[in-house]
Design an enzyme around this catalytic site. Structure first.
Site, short mmCIF file in Angstrom:
data_model
loop_
_atom_site.label_atom_id
_atom_site.label_comp_id
_atom_site.label_asym_id
_atom_site.label_seq_id
_atom_site.Cartn_x
_atom_site.Cartn_y
_atom_site.Cartn_z
N LYS A 4 0.85 -1.20 0.00
CA LYS A 4 0.00 0.00 0.00
C LYS A 4 0.88 1.24 0.00
O LYS A 4 1.99 1.21 0.51
CB LYS A 4 -0.87 0.02 1.27
CG LYS A 4 -2.01 -0.97 1.28
CD LYS A 4 -2.85 -0.81 2.54
CE LYS A 4 -3.99 -1.82 2.58
NZ LYS A 4 -4.98 -1.62 1.52
N ARG A 41 -10.44 -11.54 1.66
CA ARG A 41 -11.27 -12.62 1.09
C ARG A 41 -10.55 -13.96 1.17
O ARG A 41 -11.18 -15.00 1.23
CB ARG A 41 -11.67 -12.25 -0.34
CG ARG A 41 -10.51 -12.00 -1.26
CD ARG A 41 -10.89 -11.23 -2.51
NE ARG A 41 -10.99 -9.78 -2.28
CZ ARG A 41 -11.31 -8.90 -3.22
NH1 ARG A 41 -11.59 -9.30 -4.46
NH2 ARG A 41 -11.38 -7.62 -2.96
#
Ligand code: BES
Ligand code: MN
Ligand code: ZN
Length: 499
Positions: free
Chosen positions: A280, A354
């Site tokens: 990130k 996920r």
């Protein structure tokens, strides 16, 4: 914080602070009028001279008010009587408690519930009053030098009601409110803790402490060896880059006979999300300590259940790990085999939520659950879609989606439905594995939900994306505890539905 309810005349009560509502309109509430008379027109004067304001959440503190048994008088703005609903009531209570916390008052007597809040019954007034008061007095100062953080003196809040019957209903409300608030506090503490303290093992220890404190709870914590045996290749691939070992926390609450199918709550707990090799950008990365907010909320809901004791069986499953880049980290292009047998090509290591959830959802099947609900800070796209106001609800099951939306509405922890269906899953196509972990950018939250739906076939399942609601940024940076309030209300309502 302790709560009490009374039906006696609040004016003659000795208290460190009497709190009364002032409204925008010609006529003040009855209690306010009585206090005004007893104090020789003090409130009328403050209002007409413009020192007191009736704007929702505005407060004015008067010390040593004349003619009252109270040491202080706090006026709290409640807006127009016609608009004084649940949201304004919570806001006014929170404002009052925030102001009280700046004084040395050890107790307070609140009369806001007495004058009838539009459309709220006594139970709800007690429940929401307690929840709002507890949330407003919350502090996270574990890491502040003690001298700089004096504890607020406020210990006891008494809510005044009109009748004995209302006070009794109100007391049922404050009892439940205190239970929910304990869960919210549990979740906020965990999520606010820095990521060097709150790692997967810490979360497991906190869950274990909770289980050990309550007879109707039990816990099992799975480590790497067991995950490998179970074939949780997706979960392990996320943990691979970290020095911190992953944990799968399985915490059970038993409030109903063993044969009754449980409700399973699954919570994403990435104790820090760097993005992994798909790193990130630096701005705001500290906030990725909150990426365990789903896990914190699920454990917080269990802490609430320990107090609320509903006749239900509930199991929390919290996959906890850290998403770090390193020589051992997963790469974009890696293919992993999930516990379900599906293979996944990891195209972006930042879509890690996920990956841990899919194995946890597969694990949930062994409990033959009546319902499975997961909560996860899953997608930045959800924050773009809904902002920080609403949690997103995804479910192929109409009834379950509506049940969750209604619970959120009642709890003051609102949620909004977004779509999930097979069409959103189409972009998860991979040339090399059964599917990829990312798809198109557009509709990213629904695509993430579609990814999860491939692991929940045949289950009654809903997914809550709490990326926007789990914490606040900026000056008020901190965990909100959401959606503990929604989940607790959902569970309480399920219990009464069964009765
Ligand atoms: N934890 C983040 C989601 C997130 C981002 C929550 C910002 C709150 C604020 C999640 O693991 C993530 O990084 N998601 C990616 C998915 C993308 C790579 C498909 C995202 O949303 O950018
Ligand atoms: Mn991520
Ligand atoms: Zn994440």
């Amino acid at each position: 914080m302790e709560f009490k309810t009374i039906s006696a005349d609040p004016i003659r009560r000795k208290t460190a602070c009497l709190v009364v509502a002032v409204v925008d309109g010609r006529q003040q509430p009855t209690t306010t009028q009585h206090v005004d008379e007893a104090s020789g027109g003090l409130i009328s004067r403050l209002l007409s001279e413009g020192d007191a304001s009736a704007k929702v959440g505005d407060t004015l503190l008067v010390v040593h008010p004349p003619g009252l048994a109270a040491e202080r008088l706090l006026l709290v703005g409640c807006g127009k009587t016609a608009d004084f609903g649940a949201a304004a009531y919570r806001k006014a209570i929170a404002a009052a408690v925030t102001r009280l916390a700046q004084t040395r008052a050890g107790d307070a007597l609140l009369t806001l519930a007495r004058d009838g809040v539009a459309s709220l019954d006594a139970y709800t007034l007690g429940r929401q009053g307690a929840e709002a008061a507890a949330a407003a007095s919350y502090r996270f100062d574990e890491h502040k030098a003690k001298s700089r953080a004096p504890k607020p003196a406020l210990k006891r809040v008494t809510l005044a009601f009109e009748t004995r019957a209302d006070a009794n209903q109100g007391a049922r409300g404050t009892d439940d409110g205190r239970g929910v608030a304990a869960g919210v506090t549990f979740a906020r503490d965990l999520a606010n803790r820095p990521p060097n303290v709150c790692h997967p093992t810490h979360m497991a220890e906190q869950a274990r402490k909770l289980a050990n404190r309550h007879r109707n709870m039990s816990i099992e914590v799975l480590g790497e060896t067991q995950m490998k045996k179970l074939g949780m290749g997706a979960l392990l691939s996320v943990a691979a880059g970290s020095e911190q070992p992953p944990r799968l926390i399985v915490l059970k609450y038993r409030g109903a006979p063993a044969g009754e199918a449980p409700i399973v709550l699954v919570g994403k707990a990435i104790t820090f999300d760097t993005g992994g090799i798909s790193l990130k950008p630096p701005p705001g990365m500290d906030e990725m300590k909150f990426d365990m907010g789903g896990g914190a909320a699920v454990l917080g809901t269990m802490a609430a259940l320990a107090e609320l004791k509903p006749r239900l069986n509930v199991i929390a499953i919290v996959p906890a790990c850290e998403n770090m880049p390193s020589g051992k980290a997963s790469r974009p292009g890696d293919i992993v085999e999930t516990m379900s047998g599906h293979t996944v090509e990891i195209l972006n290591t930042d879509a890690e939520g996920r990956l841990i959830l899919c194995d946890a959802l597969t694990y949930a099947r062994r409990f033959k659950p009546e319902v499975v609900i997961d909560a996860a800070t899953l997608t930045g796209a959800c924050v773009i879609a809904l902002g920080h106001q609403y949690t997103a609800v995804f479910s192929p099951n109409e009834a379950l989606a509506h049940e969750l939306l209604a619970a959120g509405e009642r709890a003051g922890d609102p949620a909004w439905r977004l779509p999930v269906n097979a069409e959103y899953g189409e972009s998860l196509k991979s040339n090399f594995a059964d599917f990829a972990n990312v798809g198109a950018r557009e509709g990213g939250s629904s695509i993430a939900a579609a990814f999860l739906s491939r692991f929940t076939e045949g289950l009654t399942w809903a997914h809550l994306d709490i990326a926007g609601s789990a914490w606040k940024s900026g000056r008020e940076k901190g965990a909100t505890g959401r959606p503990v309030q929604l989940l607790s209300e959902f569970l309480l309502a399920r219990q009464s539905r069964r009765k």
